[in-house]
Design an enzyme around this catalytic site. Structure first.
Site, short mmCIF file in Angstrom:
data_model
loop_
_atom_site.label_atom_id
_atom_site.label_comp_id
_atom_site.label_asym_id
_atom_site.label_seq_id
_atom_site.Cartn_x
_atom_site.Cartn_y
_atom_site.Cartn_z
N LEU A 258 -12.84 -9.36 -3.12
CA LEU A 258 -11.44 -9.82 -3.14
C LEU A 258 -11.36 -11.05 -2.25
O LEU A 258 -11.68 -11.00 -1.06
CB LEU A 258 -10.52 -8.71 -2.61
CG LEU A 258 -9.08 -9.12 -2.31
CD1 LEU A 258 -8.36 -9.66 -3.54
CD2 LEU A 258 -8.30 -7.94 -1.72
N VAL B 69 -8.96 -14.77 -1.64
CA VAL B 69 -7.91 -15.74 -1.94
C VAL B 69 -8.22 -17.00 -1.15
O VAL B 69 -8.53 -16.92 0.06
CB VAL B 69 -6.51 -15.17 -1.59
CG1 VAL B 69 -5.45 -16.25 -1.63
CG2 VAL B 69 -6.14 -14.02 -2.53
N LEU C 85 -21.66 -3.15 -1.19
CA LEU C 85 -22.26 -4.44 -0.85
C LEU C 85 -21.27 -5.38 -0.17
O LEU C 85 -20.09 -5.32 -0.44
CB LEU C 85 -22.80 -5.09 -2.12
CG LEU C 85 -23.78 -4.21 -2.90
CD1 LEU C 85 -24.09 -4.84 -4.25
CD2 LEU C 85 -25.06 -3.99 -2.09
N TRP D 284 0.82 -1.22 0.00
CA TRP D 284 0.00 0.00 0.00
C TRP D 284 0.85 1.27 0.00
O TRP D 284 0.43 2.31 -0.48
CB TRP D 284 -1.03 -0.03 1.14
CG TRP D 284 -2.17 -0.92 0.75
CD1 TRP D 284 -2.48 -2.14 1.26
CD2 TRP D 284 -3.12 -0.66 -0.30
NE1 TRP D 284 -3.57 -2.67 0.59
CE2 TRP D 284 -3.98 -1.78 -0.37
CE3 TRP D 284 -3.33 0.38 -1.20
CZ2 TRP D 284 -5.03 -1.87 -1.29
CZ3 TRP D 284 -4.37 0.30 -2.11
CH2 TRP D 284 -5.21 -0.82 -2.15
C1 LIG Z 1 -8.26 2.90 -10.32
C2 LIG Z 1 -8.70 1.61 -10.04
C3 LIG Z 1 -8.13 1.06 -8.72
C4 LIG Z 1 -8.74 -0.31 -8.36
C5 LIG Z 1 -8.14 -0.91 -7.09
C6 LIG Z 1 -8.50 -0.13 -5.83
C7 LIG Z 1 -7.99 -0.86 -4.58
C8 LIG Z 1 -8.79 -2.06 -4.22
C9 LIG Z 1 -8.28 -2.72 -2.96
C10 LIG Z 1 -9.02 -4.01 -2.65
C11 LIG Z 1 -10.37 -3.77 -2.01
C12 LIG Z 1 -11.04 -5.06 -1.60
C13 LIG Z 1 -12.38 -4.87 -0.99
C14 LIG Z 1 -12.86 -6.22 -0.43
O1 LIG Z 1 -13.19 -7.10 -1.16
S1 LIG Z 1 -12.85 -6.40 1.28
C15 LIG Z 1 -13.01 -8.13 1.52
C16 LIG Z 1 -11.68 -8.80 1.55
N1 LIG Z 1 -11.81 -10.24 1.57
C17 LIG Z 1 -11.75 -11.00 2.67
O2 LIG Z 1 -11.56 -10.52 3.76
C18 LIG Z 1 -11.98 -12.49 2.45
C19 LIG Z 1 -11.11 -13.35 3.31
N2 LIG Z 1 -9.70 -12.98 3.13
C20 LIG Z 1 -8.98 -13.23 2.01
O3 LIG Z 1 -9.45 -13.78 1.02
C21 LIG Z 1 -7.54 -12.77 2.02
O4 LIG Z 1 -7.11 -12.61 3.36
C22 LIG Z 1 -7.32 -11.44 1.26
C23 LIG Z 1 -7.59 -11.67 -0.24
C24 LIG Z 1 -8.21 -10.33 1.77
C25 LIG Z 1 -5.86 -10.99 1.41
O5 LIG Z 1 -5.02 -12.01 1.01
P1 LIG Z 1 -3.87 -12.59 1.97
O6 LIG Z 1 -4.39 -12.57 3.36
O7 LIG Z 1 -3.44 -13.89 1.41
O8 LIG Z 1 -2.71 -11.49 1.87
P2 LIG Z 1 -1.54 -11.39 0.77
O9 LIG Z 1 -0.30 -12.00 1.32
O10 LIG Z 1 -1.98 -11.92 -0.54
O11 LIG Z 1 -1.36 -9.81 0.64
C26 LIG Z 1 -1.10 -9.00 1.74
C27 LIG Z 1 -1.33 -7.56 1.33
O12 LIG Z 1 -2.74 -7.40 1.02
C28 LIG Z 1 -3.28 -6.37 1.84
N3 LIG Z 1 -4.67 -6.66 2.16
C29 LIG Z 1 -5.17 -7.61 2.97
N4 LIG Z 1 -6.50 -7.55 3.01
C30 LIG Z 1 -6.86 -6.55 2.19
C31 LIG Z 1 -8.10 -5.99 1.83
N5 LIG Z 1 -9.26 -6.45 2.32
N6 LIG Z 1 -8.13 -4.98 0.95
C32 LIG Z 1 -6.98 -4.48 0.45
N7 LIG Z 1 -5.77 -4.96 0.77
C33 LIG Z 1 -5.71 -5.98 1.64
C34 LIG Z 1 -2.41 -6.39 3.08
O13 LIG Z 1 -2.54 -5.17 3.79
C35 LIG Z 1 -1.05 -6.61 2.47
O14 LIG Z 1 -0.57 -5.41 1.89
P3 LIG Z 1 0.51 -4.51 2.73
O15 LIG Z 1 -0.16 -4.18 4.04
O16 LIG Z 1 1.73 -5.34 2.90
O17 LIG Z 1 0.76 -3.27 1.90
#
Ligand SMILES: CCCCCCCCCCCCCC(=O)SCCNC(=O)CCNC(=O)[C@H](O)C(C)(C)COP(=O)(O)OP(=O)(O)OC[C@H]1O[C@@H](n2cnc3c(N)ncnc32)[C@H](O)[C@@H]1OP(=O)(O)O
Length: 434
Positions: free
Chosen positions: A184, A186, A434, A51
């Site tokens: 999102l 995984v 949502l 981030w």
């Molecule tokens: C211009 C267009 C732009 C579009 C994009 C805009 C941004 C969109 C952003 C997304 C909006 C999503 C909205 C929703 O859907 S929020 C719902 C999120 N989903 C869940 O909570 C479901 C259960 N959890 C999982 O599936 C996993 O734990 C997830 C996939 C969440 C992380 O997978 P994992 O646990 O295996 O971790 P890693 O090793 O791969 O990666 C670690 C990195 O990821 C950062 N992390 C963890 N959780 C989140 C989170 N909820 N939003 C953003 N970032 C998150 C974390 O701080 C770290 O980064 P840093 O701290 O080191 O920097």
């Protein structure tokens, strides 16, 4: 009010590892909460490797009012947007998920049902239905390319997912076309391998390819940097079941029968002219909503097509009611909720919790309290177990009085590539994701 809703059983996206207790939602308090989080991060040596590289408000800039509000980075020419997908580890491949296909929709449904958001104590997990996913992912002008999956090359098993849908969001006077990012996920077995940052970068790339440069999203975790921090409140409709599954606890000095009596609701709604929204109401509801939402600092900007999609009742997905004046036939008030059940994990007697989530509500003639009480009555009649609401918009004005209890944890709102000078109070938000 007896608060029997204080258990950790609220399966919101509010899975902050360090819940903030009862921080008041005032601006200063919000800054304090963030400052404390940042302090904790520093003490723990916690950084945000991903981030920190992104165009989002950074913790170090909190309180720095000299930074201008608005886009953090200017758009780049489309020809300079990376044309090929980001690299995935060798065993995996990208797919674009065709959510129209029954088979694909089922795969996504199963991935989320087994791996999506749980509460802190792993008692409940969101169980978005297939119909809900189709509704959430196909609003007017949606892009198929923003429904992104990751499969195992050899087995074709879907192991990760992220989505965007287009939306116009007004930030103060600026109407910005954004992507709303959601779902999102995984697979549990692939966690902590830094797959999420690749998913986020890939969805960003595909959003950029459509010449869109901002996004909005919510999460239970604290990331750099929330524009607002909200709280879920829960109104028991079926207190016995909620207590049986561990969603809520029997309050001190309360018996089950007193609790049931406390939450009892009348069988019929009380507001004359209260009825379901129909297709011909779309123009009037749009006018009502647009006018209402104009008072919030950050709000969704809805036209008639959006209202038809997001608010026209769809069985088991979204319910909308309005008040049509019996005398003038004017549409004066509106309320809505969406349906998001949760799987009850490891309970002998129950497998799902049927939850209604407050969506957009507008009162001009009927007091909001009475309108929302009617919403509770229809939700109860439709067999929902609980009615949830965030403290956004004017919701604070009815929560306590209608016997909602505060949930534990918070839901943080974020903007990507758009800076706000100060965090907003939840009551300054006219946006429900949502
Ligand atoms: C211009 C267009 C732009 C579009 C994009 C805009 C941004 C969109 C952003 C997304 C909006 C999503 C909205 C929703 O859907 S929020 C719902 C999120 N989903 C869940 O909570 C479901 C259960 N959890 C999982 O599936 C996993 O734990 C997830 C996939 C969440 C992380 O997978 P994992 O646990 O295996 O971790 P890693 O090793 O791969 O990666 C670690 C990195 O990821 C950062 N992390 C963890 N959780 C989140 C989170 N909820 N939003 C953003 N970032 C998150 C974390 O701080 C770290 O980064 P840093 O701290 O080191 O920097």
């Amino acid at each position: 009010m007896v608060d029997d809703n204080n258990s950790p059983g609220s399966p919101d996206k509010n899975r902050s590892p360090n819940p903030d207790g009862n921080a008041s939602p005032e601006n200063d308090a919000a800054i304090d909460v963030l400052a404390r989080k940042v302090q904790e991060s520093l003490v723990l040596g916690k950084t945000h490797k991903f981030w920190e590289t992104q165009p989002v408000g950074q913790f170090k800039d909190i309180g720095n009012t000299s930074l201008a509000e608005g886009p953090i980075e200017q758009p780049t020419p489309l020809s300079e947007v990376k044309q090929e997908p980001y690299n995935l580890p060798n065993l995996y491949e990208w797919i674009t998920c065709d959510i129209d296909s029954e088979e694909m929709c089922m795969e996504v449904y199963k991935l989320l049902t087994n791996n999506y958001v749980e509460d802190d104590e792993n008692m409940f997990r969101f169980n978005y239905s297939k119909e809900f996913l189709r509704w959430a992912l196909r609003p007017p002008g949606y892009f198929k390319s923003w429904h992104i999956g990751v499969r195992v090359k050899s087995s074709k098993k879907l192991v990760a997912f992220i989505t965007g849908v287009p939306a116009r969001i007004r930030v103060r006077d600026d109407i910005v076309t954004m992507a709303e990012i959601n779902f999102l996920c995984v697979h549990k077995k692939l966690r902590s391998k830094r797959l999420a940052p690749v998913m986020i970068k890939e969805v960003t790339r595909r959003v950029h390819l459509e010449n869109i440069w901002q996004a909005a999203y919510t999460a239970g975790v604290v990331l750099p940097t929330p524009i607002s921090t909200c709280q879920y409140w829960h109104r028991s409709l079926n207190p016995k079941k909620l207590i049986d599954v561990g969603f809520s606890r029997l309050g001190a000095r309360m018996t089950m029968s007193r609790t049931i009596k406390l939450y009892k609701l009348p069988d019929s709604t009380v507001t004359p002219g209260f009825r379901q929204m129909e297709l011909h109401d779309v123009p009037a509801v749009t006018r009502l909503l647009r006018n209402y939402l104009s008072q919030f600092a950050v709000a969704v900007d809805l036209d008639e097509n959006d209202v038809e999609h997001w608010l026209l009742p769809t069985e088991n997905v979204v319910d909308s009611y309005l008040v049509e004046s019996p005398e003038t036939h004017e549409i004066t008030d509106f309320c809505s909720f969406y349906t998001l059940p949760s799987t009850v994990l490891g309970n002998q007697n129950y497998s799902t919790l049927k939850a209604a989530y407050s969506y957009y509500n507008v009162s001009t003639k009927t007091p909001l309290l009475q309108l929302m009480n009617d919403a509770l009555i229809v939700a109860k009649r439709k067999d929902y177990d609980v009615f949830n609401a965030l403290d956004v918009m004017q919701n604070e004005t009815f929560l306590k009085e209608l016997k909602f209890g505060p949930g534990d944890g918070k839901l943080h709102y974020y903007l990507y590539n758009y800076r706000l000078r100060n965090p907003l109070k939840p009551a300054e938000l006219g946006l429900v994701l949502l």
